[in-house]
Enzyme design. Structure first.
Site, PDB file in Angstrom:
ATOM      1  N   ASN A 235      -6.049   2.524  13.010  1.00  0.00           N
ATOM      2  CA  ASN A 235      -6.847   2.263  14.332  1.00  0.00           C
ATOM      3  C   ASN A 235      -7.151   3.348  15.175  1.00  0.00           C
ATOM      4  O   ASN A 235      -7.645   3.548  16.433  1.00  0.00           O
ATOM      5  CB  ASN A 235      -5.671   1.647  15.259  1.00  0.00           C
ATOM      6  CG  ASN A 235      -5.313   0.169  14.795  1.00  0.00           C
ATOM      7  OD1 ASN A 235      -6.142  -0.776  14.665  1.00  0.00           O
ATOM      8  ND2 ASN A 235      -4.139   0.134  14.145  1.00  0.00           N
TER       9      ASN A 235
ATOM     10  N   ASP B  53      -0.508   7.495   2.957  1.00  0.00           N
ATOM     11  CA  ASP B  53       0.527   8.674   2.321  1.00  0.00           C
ATOM     12  C   ASP B  53      -0.090   9.681   1.428  1.00  0.00           C
ATOM     13  O   ASP B  53      -0.861   9.339   0.506  1.00  0.00           O
ATOM     14  CB  ASP B  53       1.491   7.873   1.764  1.00  0.00           C
ATOM     15  CG  ASP B  53       2.537   7.194   2.804  1.00  0.00           C
ATOM     16  OD1 ASP B  53       2.141   7.152   4.056  1.00  0.00           O
ATOM     17  OD2 ASP B  53       3.544   6.682   2.421  1.00  0.00           O
TER      18      ASP B  53
ATOM     19  N   ASP C 276       6.839   4.923  12.524  1.00  0.00           N
ATOM     20  CA  ASP C 276       5.861   4.168  11.706  1.00  0.00           C
ATOM     21  C   ASP C 276       5.254   3.014  11.886  1.00  0.00           C
ATOM     22  O   ASP C 276       5.432   2.735  13.078  1.00  0.00           O
ATOM     23  CB  ASP C 276       6.832   4.117  10.077  1.00  0.00           C
ATOM     24  CG  ASP C 276       5.956   4.354   8.890  1.00  0.00           C
ATOM     25  OD1 ASP C 276       4.798   4.241   9.037  1.00  0.00           O
ATOM     26  OD2 ASP C 276       6.626   4.807   7.930  1.00  0.00           O
TER      27      ASP C 276
ATOM     28  N   GLU D 225       0.539   5.999  11.886  1.00  0.00           N
ATOM     29  CA  GLU D 225       0.137   4.614  12.166  1.00  0.00           C
ATOM     30  C   GLU D 225      -1.113   4.688  11.131  1.00  0.00           C
ATOM     31  O   GLU D 225      -1.732   3.834  10.754  1.00  0.00           O
ATOM     32  CB  GLU D 225      -0.341   4.285  13.621  1.00  0.00           C
ATOM     33  CG  GLU D 225      -1.295   3.463  13.847  1.00  0.00           C
ATOM     34  CD  GLU D 225      -3.106   3.665  13.431  1.00  0.00           C
ATOM     35  OE1 GLU D 225      -3.855   2.785  13.936  1.00  0.00           O
ATOM     36  OE2 GLU D 225      -3.035   4.600  12.921  1.00  0.00           O
ATOM     37  N   TRP D 226      -1.116   5.906  10.205  1.00  0.00           N
ATOM     38  CA  TRP D 226      -1.998   5.928   8.932  1.00  0.00           C
ATOM     39  C   TRP D 226      -3.361   6.117   9.173  1.00  0.00           C
ATOM     40  O   TRP D 226      -4.173   5.936   8.370  1.00  0.00           O
ATOM     41  CB  TRP D 226      -1.654   4.938   7.977  1.00  0.00           C
ATOM     42  CG  TRP D 226      -0.431   4.764   7.753  1.00  0.00           C
ATOM     43  CD1 TRP D 226       0.748   5.542   7.451  1.00  0.00           C
ATOM     44  CD2 TRP D 226       0.361   3.282   7.648  1.00  0.00           C
ATOM     45  NE1 TRP D 226       1.964   4.720   7.452  1.00  0.00           N
ATOM     46  CE2 TRP D 226       1.810   3.469   7.603  1.00  0.00           C
ATOM     47  CE3 TRP D 226      -0.166   1.983   7.950  1.00  0.00           C
ATOM     48  CZ2 TRP D 226       2.653   2.395   7.568  1.00  0.00           C
ATOM     49  CZ3 TRP D 226       0.778   1.126   7.625  1.00  0.00           C
ATOM     50  CH2 TRP D 226       2.053   0.979   7.525  1.00  0.00           C
ATOM     51  N   GLY D 227      -4.033   5.881  10.523  1.00  0.00           N
ATOM     52  CA  GLY D 227      -5.202   6.113  10.899  1.00  0.00           C
ATOM     53  C   GLY D 227      -5.772   4.800  10.784  1.00  0.00           C
ATOM     54  O   GLY D 227      -7.295   4.908  11.109  1.00  0.00           O
TER      55      GLY D 227
HETATM   56  C1  GLA Z   1       5.273   5.092   5.154  1.00  0.00           C
HETATM   57  C2  GLA Z   1       4.873   6.646   5.920  1.00  0.00           C
HETATM   58  C3  GLA Z   1       5.657   7.560   4.999  1.00  0.00           C
HETATM   59  C4  GLA Z   1       7.015   7.698   4.905  1.00  0.00           C
HETATM   60  C5  GLA Z   1       7.469   6.025   4.503  1.00  0.00           C
HETATM   61  C6  GLA Z   1       9.007   5.820   4.708  1.00  0.00           C
HETATM   62  O1  GLA Z   1       4.759   5.020   4.091  1.00  0.00           O
HETATM   63  O2  GLA Z   1       3.636   6.653   5.902  1.00  0.00           O
HETATM   64  O3  GLA Z   1       5.219   8.983   5.615  1.00  0.00           O
HETATM   65  O4  GLA Z   1       7.867   7.677   6.312  1.00  0.00           O
HETATM   66  O5  GLA Z   1       6.732   5.005   5.031  1.00  0.00           O
HETATM   67  O6  GLA Z   1       9.291   4.499   4.205  1.00  0.00           O
END
Ligand code: GLA
Length: 449
Positions: free
Chosen positions: A246, A264, A209, A242-244
């Site tokens: 970068n 998320d 993460d 890394e949620w995109g």
């Molecule tokens: C971030 C991630 C999620 C999950 C949570 C856990 O938000 O994007 O998928 O792993 O952390 O805390």
């Protein structure tokens, strides 16, 4: 060690030859003088001793040179990921979407059993991934990560052994920052020792993460963990989370096997929450990313919410169908111990899963959008196509497909409805049918000779 390291360097060979040459000249001169047999033999003995001492000293020098060459040679690990671990998108189950931080050994074991009895394991869901909050709140006195002894009294190695024995692979979560998103110890600065810990537990999949990363550079940080995993020597799928932020699709192909492209997911069609959003919003944000995915390097639009409160069965079916069109990793996120048959039938539809797992490994794309309707398509191996019609409106709608409008098709195809599990004719005839609100029709087109 390479062969050259054992060879004396040219300068050492030269000085040894010079020394031997010098000593033989001395020997000749001494013999020519021949003044006195005793004196001569005495001198001869002394010279021999000197030569031996010099040779011995020299060979000691030679060894020292080699030793110092070895210690100076770089011992750093290779900069690479383990290749070939995710030739099709990984499939499994993850704790987070339903259980958050409320996880334990019993839940994992009951889930493993339910994955088997429901047919999900057999359908391909083999990674069981412990998301955030599996670890103790602090590292141990030696700085090692440890499982929370209350939640996982048997320890992580025993859990890994159990999962392997049940035919699963063991996935675990941590974070590139100082702490995970839920406040547990993060991996920053501990990458190499953590990778060895995971390897010793038999971990097969690491989700990593991006919370609490400070000013760290994403690419460099994830590269460090990739190298640490490689150095630890156990093949582990590396899942970047890394949620995109970068744009990892531009740089993560050689770092991980999959990377999150968004924030998320939430269990809804198109709601927006502080950190999360509905799957339709995520779907819309995937347009244009298809060219970056392929075998061993997948875009990850996040784990599934199929079967979770907040989605109707139609929305779950559509969500699943479109994740398969996207060649998304299929990580179930529902409570599989209690899921109704309707949800189990969605998650285990093998013909739909085959669209996701098609060996060509091409991510699908949005072909067309018009009021209330979108058509998403995915190229398949052996000339086939997956075609998904999504009703985005709030009411059920009649749909007519004139296959000639799908301009990428060549020739005639057999058309199979993958949710009805029926062949419904060929592309020579238009399709006409009804699609419920937020539902889909999913076809597989196979070329006819
Ligand atoms: C971030 C991630 C999620 C999950 C949570 C856990 O938000 O994007 O998928 O792993 O952390 O805390």
């Amino acid at each position: 060690m390479n062969e050259n390291a054992l060879r004396p360097t040219p300068s050492v060979s030269r000085s040894l030859a010079e020394i031997l040459d010098f000593s033989s000249q001395r020997k000749e001169k001494a013999m020519k003088a021949n003044r006195c047999k005793q004196t001569c033999s005495g001198i001869y003995t002394i010279i021999l001793v000197i030569v031996l001492v010099i040779i011995t000293g020299c060979s000691t020098d030679k060894q020292q040179v080699n030793v110092s060459e070895q210690s100076q040679s770089p011992v750093s690990g290779e900069s690479r990921k383990f290749e070939g671990l995710a030739l099709t998108p990984p499939m499994g189950w993850n704790t987070w979407n339903t259980f958050g931080t409320n996880i334990n050994e019993q839940l994992i074991k009951e889930t493993a059993e339910a994955l088997i009895s429901s047919g999900m394991q057999e359908a391909g869901y083999i990674y069981i991934v412990l998301d955030d909050a599996w670890s103790a709140k602090e590292r141990d006195s030696q700085g090692h990560l440890v499982g929370d002894p209350k939640k996982f009294p048997g320890g992580m190695k025993a859990l890994g052994d159990y999962l392997h024995k049940m035919g699963f692979k063991f996935g675990i979560y941590n974070c590139a920052g100082n702490k995970t998103c839920a406040g547990y110890p993060g991996g920053r600065g501990h990458e190499y020792e953590d990778a060895r810990t995971y390897a010793s537990w038999g971990v097969d999949y690491l989700k990593y993460d991006w919370c609490n990363h400070g000013t760290a550079d994403a690419k460099e940080t994830y590269k460090t963990m990739r190298d640490a995993l490689y150095a630890a020597g156990r093949p582990i799928i590396f899942s970047l989370c890394e949620w995109g932020n970068n744009k990892p699709w531009l740089w993560a192909k050689d770092i991980g096997h999959l990377w999150r492209t968004t924030g998320d997911i939430a269990p809804c069609w198109d709601c927006r929450k502080q950190w999360s959003m509905g799957w339709k919003i995520i779907l819309d944000s995937q347009v244009g990313l298809e060219k970056y995915a392929g075998p061993d390097h997948w875009n990850d639009p996040d784990m599934m919410e199929v079967g979770n409160d907040g989605l109707s069965p139609a929305e779950s079916r559509a969500h699943f169908s479109l994740w398969c069109i996207l060649a998304a990793p299929l990580m179930a996120g529902n409570d599989v111990r209690t899921m109704p048959d309707e949800i189990r039938n969605i998650l285990t539809n093998k013909e739909v899963i085959a669209i996701d797992q098609d060996p060509l490994g091409k991510q699908g794309y949005k072909f067309k959008a018009e009021a209330g309707k979108e058509i998403w398509v995915k190229e398949l191996s052996r000339g086939g196509w997956g075609v998904c019609v999504l009703n985005t409106s709030d009411i059920s709608a009649k749909t007519i497909i004139n296959w000639k409008d799908l301009t990428f098709l060549k020739g005639t195809y057999q058309v199979r409805d993958l949710w009805q599990k029926k062949n419904i004719g060929t592309t020579n005839n238009d399709f006409a049918g009804e699609v419920a609100s937020h539902d889909v029709i999913l076809f597989k087109l196979s070329p006819l000779e």
